[in-house]
Structures are given as C-alpha cells and as structure tokens.
Scaffold this active site. Sequence first.
Site, PDB file in Angstrom:
ATOM      1  CB  SER B 239      -0.934  -0.094   1.199  1.00 45.56           C
ATOM      2  OG  SER B 239      -1.967   0.832   1.112  1.00 45.56           O
ATOM      3  CG  ASP B 331      -6.080  -2.154  -4.333  1.00 45.34           C
ATOM      4  OD1 ASP B 331      -6.873  -1.563  -3.554  1.00 45.34           O
ATOM      5  OD2 ASP B 331      -4.854  -2.119  -4.194  1.00 45.34           O
ATOM      6  CG  HIS B 366      -5.349  -2.376  -0.615  1.00 40.40           C
ATOM      7  ND1 HIS B 366      -4.529  -1.791  -1.569  1.00 40.40           N
ATOM      8  CD2 HIS B 366      -4.928  -1.903   0.572  1.00 40.40           C
ATOM      9  CE1 HIS B 366      -3.657  -0.996  -0.971  1.00 40.40           C
ATOM     10  NE2 HIS B 366      -3.871  -1.043   0.318  1.00 40.40           N
TER      11      HIS B 366
END
Lengths: 393, 434
Positions: B239, B331, B366
């Site tokens: 991330s 995501d 994600h």
Amino acid sequence: MFHTGPPVVSVHPSRAMVDEAFKVQVENLPPGSPVTLHSLHQSEDKDYWEAFGHYVSDHRGTVSVADDLSCGGTYTGKEAMGLLWSMRPVPGSREGLRLRKLNVCIPQLVNISVYSGHVGVGFREQDPLASVLTERWYMAPGVRRIDIKEKGVRGTLFIPHGPGPFPGLLDMWGGGGGLLEYRAALLASHGYASMALEYFNPAEVNTAELELNYFETAFNIVRDHPQVMSDRVGLFGLSLGSIVSISLAAWSSVVKPRCCVCISGNHTHARGGTIGDVFNEFITNVHKVRMDENNYEIWRGMGLPIPDDISQKVDVGKINCPILLVNGDDDQNWPTVESAEDMAQMMRAAGNEHLLTRLEYPDAGHLIEPPYSPHFRATKFLKDGQKGYTASI
Amino acid sequence: MDMKQHCVKLSVQPSRGLVDEKFTVLVQNLLPGFQLTIHALHQCEDGHSWEAFAHYTANATSIVNVSQDPSLGGTYSGVEPMGLLWSLRPVPGSKTGLRLRKMNVQTPMGVTISVYQGHQKEGFLDQVLLASVVVERWYMAPGVRRVPITEGRLTATLFLPSGPGPFPGLLDLWGWGGKLVEYRAALLASHGIASMALDYLTPKETGRMVDNDYFETAYRVLEQHPQILGSRIAMLGLSFGAGVTLRMAVYSKGLKLSCAVCINGSHVQPIDGPLEQIMTYFNKNVEKTRFDEDNQLICRDLMLPIPTDPSLKVDVGRLQCPLLLVVGEDDQNWPTYESAMDMREMMERAGNSHLLTVLSYKNAGHLIQPPFTPFTRASTFKSVTIPPFTMMALWGGELVAHSRAQEDAWRKTLVFLRENLYGDMKPGALFSNL
C-alpha cells in the site's frame, strides 16, 4: 550457475512431535561439495549430545538427508532421522549418560548445522556454514497435564484435547524409579488419557513396599476419571512396569485391563510380595552377573533358566485380554525373549495364546523407547545407593 | 445415524506449523455416508471469535481428508486443504469491520478444529461435538530472534533468522494504518531473511511525518549489523509502503537495494519535496473518493487518472534493481492495476523493463497478506492523518480468488527474494503472467 549467496539448512517441520519424522535439507552449496550435517542438543542435565553424517551435495548444490546416503559419521546410509537417534554424548562427557526429558511441557531443542568438509571432531571450534533450530515436542497442543496425588497414588495424568471421553492407559516404567512423564504425554498426544505412575523413588527399588493393590488403585483412578471410558483402560509398561502389567492382567480380581503392552518384561516371579520383594528375588542370583569388556554389568544370567515350576511364574494362562510383548533379541539386562517364549508356551497350553502378539527385534536391547530417541548401550543404574553400571544393549 | 463419540478420530498434521505451511486434516473411523461438519475456531488477541466450517460426507473408505475430499458447503466449498483458515470470519453477532491481525508474534495463533455430527451451519456450541484438536500456527520459526531497535529515532523491530548468519536483510513497510506490524517480518525471518518491521507513520515526537533520512537510518542499521550482509538488502512495502519503497529505490542515495517488492501500491506521488507532501497531494483530491451502496469508502480514484506530469510519479525508468509488483486487480483502495501498467510502460520506454515482474490477480483485493490469512473485503480503518479519521474502507476482492492470490503471491515473492538475495547477482525478470 555460480551461487554467491550463503548455504541454507532447513528442517521440516521445524516444530514436530518426537515421534514424527522430519526432512533436513541443505541448499545453495557448490555442486559436489563434501559437507557434514551435525545435530547438537543440550539436555536438561546440561550434557551435550551430538550426531553427524557425511554427505556430498548434488549438481544443484543440495543435500537431502531423507534421500541421500551418509558415507560416514554416527550413522551411515539413507537415514532421515539418523541425526536424532544416533546422538551420543560429546567427547569428554561423563559416562553412562541417558537422555530423558523430564519437563514435557517445553520442547527438546536441537540445533542442526552444516559444516564444510567431512568433519568428525571439534565441531565447537569451527564455524558452521549455516545452522537452524528445531523443536521436538512430547505434548501436542491442547493436551492437559494434571498432577495426581490421591489415595496414596502419585502420578501425572495427561488428557487429550477434546470432549472425550477417551480410552485410558496406566503407564509404568522400570526399576530406575522416579516419575517419567514423557511416554504418557506422547500417548495422550495420540488420543489416550494416560497416567504416568510413580511407584518408588530413584534407587530405592529394593526397599519399595508397594504391592499389587497400589497399582490396582492407580488403575481405578484412571478408570474412574470423568473423561476416561471406564471399559477401555489398558496397561503400558517397560521392564519392571511390564512385570507389573503381566501380574495385574493375570492375578488381579479388581482391575480388568482392556489390553496390555509390555516392553522388555518377564513373568518369572512368584505371586505375592512387594515390588521390593520381586526385585530382590531377581537379584538373588547375583553371582550370575557377568561383566563385559567395558566393565558393564550383564544381568540377564540372573533370570535363567526360566523355571519350570509354575508357582515361580505368573500364571499367564489366566490372562483374558490382548497382550503385546515387545522385546529386543540382544537384551543383556534380562532374558526377555526366553521369558516371552515361555509365556507363549504357557498360554498355548491354557488355550489363550490367540491373545498374545510378540514383536522381537534383532540386535535391539532392553530400553525400547519412543522412536528417534538416542540409543544407549549401557547406562548408569543406581542400586543400593552405590553407582553400578548395567549393560542394557 | 448416530456415532459413538469415541470412534471418531480427528488429526491435523502438523499440529504446530508456520502460518504459511499447509496442514492435513483427517477424520477417521467414520461410517460410510456419515455426515459431518468440520469447524475451525480462533479467538484473536482483541477477544473476537472467528470461525469457519465445511460440510463433508464420508465415503466408502470411512475417512474424510480435507486435502482430497470436497466440502459440500459452509464457508468454503470444493477441495480446499486450507479453507478452514482462509475462510475464517467473525462469528455471528460480532462487530462489523473486523480484521484479523496478530500483533504479538512471539506466541502462536491457536485454532481449535472440531468435528460435529451432521451438516451444521450455526449454534455450534449446542451441537454434538465428536472430536476436537488444537493447532498452533506460528509466525516465528524456532531460533528466530526478535530484537527491538532503539537506534536513531526508529520505531522498528528486527527479526534475525535462526543460526549464525550472516543473512540478507530486508526493510518491511506497511501502509497508512501505521503502528508497528511485525508478523510479515517475523515470517520472512523464518525463511532466512533478517527483516526489520519499520513503523514510519505513527508520529512519535512532533507529529510531523518522517522523511528520507528515516529510511536511510533504518537501512544503515541493517547494513552495519554484524549478522547481516550489507550488500544484500531488499525492501518490501504494502500500500503506501509500496510507494515509499519505490521512492527510496529510485531517489535515495543512501540506499542500495538488491531488489524491491511492492504489493498493491503506486508510483504516483509528488517527488519533489518531503514525504509529507504526499499527504497534502492526497488531501487535495479527497473529493474523488466515493462510497459504495454499503457506505464503504473507495479511495482508488484519488490517484486517477494516472498523471502524465513526471513530477507526480516516481521515475521507475531509473530503477536499477529487480522489482516485483503484486497487483490485486479488484483493489478498491489504490489504483494498483493502472499504476502497474503505467510503470511497465515507463520502464519499457526507458529500457529497464527486464527488471520488472508483475504478478496480477483477478478478483484479488488490496490486502494481499501471507497465505491463509482470513480474507477481509472491508474493515474499519483509522488513518494516521492529522486529524485522523475512521471509516469503513473497501479493500475489494472476492474470497476464493483473493485467498488463491495470497498463496501464489507469497510463494513467488519468496522465490524472488531468494534468487535476488541468496543467488547470483545477475538481475533478471523471473516470470510474469501478463
């Protein structure tokens, strides 16, 4: 391809039960390199134990202990678990050591290392190429350990995880005395509520005043436990513990074992008397003890010949549960194979031989323990408060 | 038909394993045709209970082997050896927005696996329990050492593999949630890589965000460590941490990385100025975030469209070490897929795309985590911005596809790291599924 990175040694599984096999591998070596795989363990008594095997890496730079052949060391050939069972005290250690785990709630830690070349000595003075720690457990997750002190009985009960109820076992050791929990812990890890029984202090076997009713009480403690199936409780014994098991199975009107496992036991003693009496009866023939070339005592002569007189033996014809006898052909501590043969004859005559199973292992000795334990040809066995040595091959 | 309790035998091998190891769940001594439910229960550190379950019917062999037999329904179906772990979800009645993360890695995750009679869906505590075992799942292999780092102003924990070393090193970065999350670094150390979990977002003193020198300090701690090979250090980020990784890999003079792994991140960020500017840039575009029909926040549009202005993207054309990008195509939090495509284009133009490997997974979200980590499509998220805000973030992904992606990506990440940290120094792209 030229590898410039360091070699890696791995053990799978890294945490295992003591009776589970593992795979030891080394990778990233130059192809065709001679290396030594080495195991090191420090016991609870602070002694060091080690084993090693000599290998040559393949064209990919890999050594796999489970697949490759050791060409030298404390074991040779294809031996996936050789690094454990061939362990012995490091040079310079005290004599007559025996590796036994007393605290079963924490694992046995073994360091597995790889050294360059074929090394036989001086592992402490060299740096390994790589090394990894592995854990060996006697207790599976969720197994509970309970101290037992009731009705004069002393022991430790191990209960498997789960709703229960479970089949039960009374686990009894040999003439060394004390309380050894590791086999009961391991049996509980396999689903049996097992009680390790203490029945005399170390080195006090000849004065032990317990009679058969002590064991009957102990058996009933297991049988009556709320998480144990009362009609499925067996006996498990080694050496003196086997003698007790055979006696209970044949003579007890109080306990009805579902089955018996007797390792290195015998049936050659008369009915009645305490444990101390039984032991002293065995050693009345002390003149028959021989010494081997290392001055270790060989006791097996004391048990021969097997008497013909049935009053001198446990009446195994009265046993009415399955019984498994496990013996080593090379038992120098007691003539257990001869005893098993005689038991078979008695049971044949009585018509209950179908209950008997015999496992006999060539070149195995008296102390047949859980798998992968190091083997001891001779260990210290305390008697009369003095240190004598008993050869148990 | 009723089963005597004592007959059923349940075993899980190994009973103690690393979290990324598979296990075999075996139920024996059944009667043919017998219906059973295998149930997994885990109580996490904050007290919540998670469960998974599957329905099986014993065949003629009287055995159910989860690795070989199909689940007929439950939290997973079909033949799924590890379904009892990755399909774990909060028990009915739990708070919404939960996420399962182990913060204390020195103890194992305990999972109770049980067998119940019949095909059960709920109310397990009231059902007939036939057998049960406890399984331990560890983030730390035996011998791995956990070393809190106190040098500089670092908030970090170093995990050293078992053995004398020396070992290759790795900097492990998480995302916008901050806090010191240790489990991935502990697991990497269990695979032979000395890994430092680094918290770079939770403001310690002034509340100002750290800058490049913070990461350079962390790198130096690794480089100078007597048990770490200074010339073999990697960086791995998830991330926002992925964006930081790219930034450091390209622009930092102090860091010389052997390779980099970026999971579900982006190269989109203002490259001039301090790290803090990235926050400002995102705040400026905050009106681009939107809520789905369940009121879950979708942030991916913040960075879309991928800018053409070079001052707003890390110039990956200047990258000199191998790069592995792990992409969850669903995501919803970051525009990972679009960023990966743009990065590939930049590298092809610059002539260094041989350094790039992209692993792209359809319907993965994600939070691509170590294998068998329970899937979370959305969870409560508290950012470290000032002021902080809490919302229900939509991560995206679909249970089965995401779980497969976790398993595949981890295995390939370990291969990538091993080749670049343990193998020869020749750089090269390993494989790509695009």
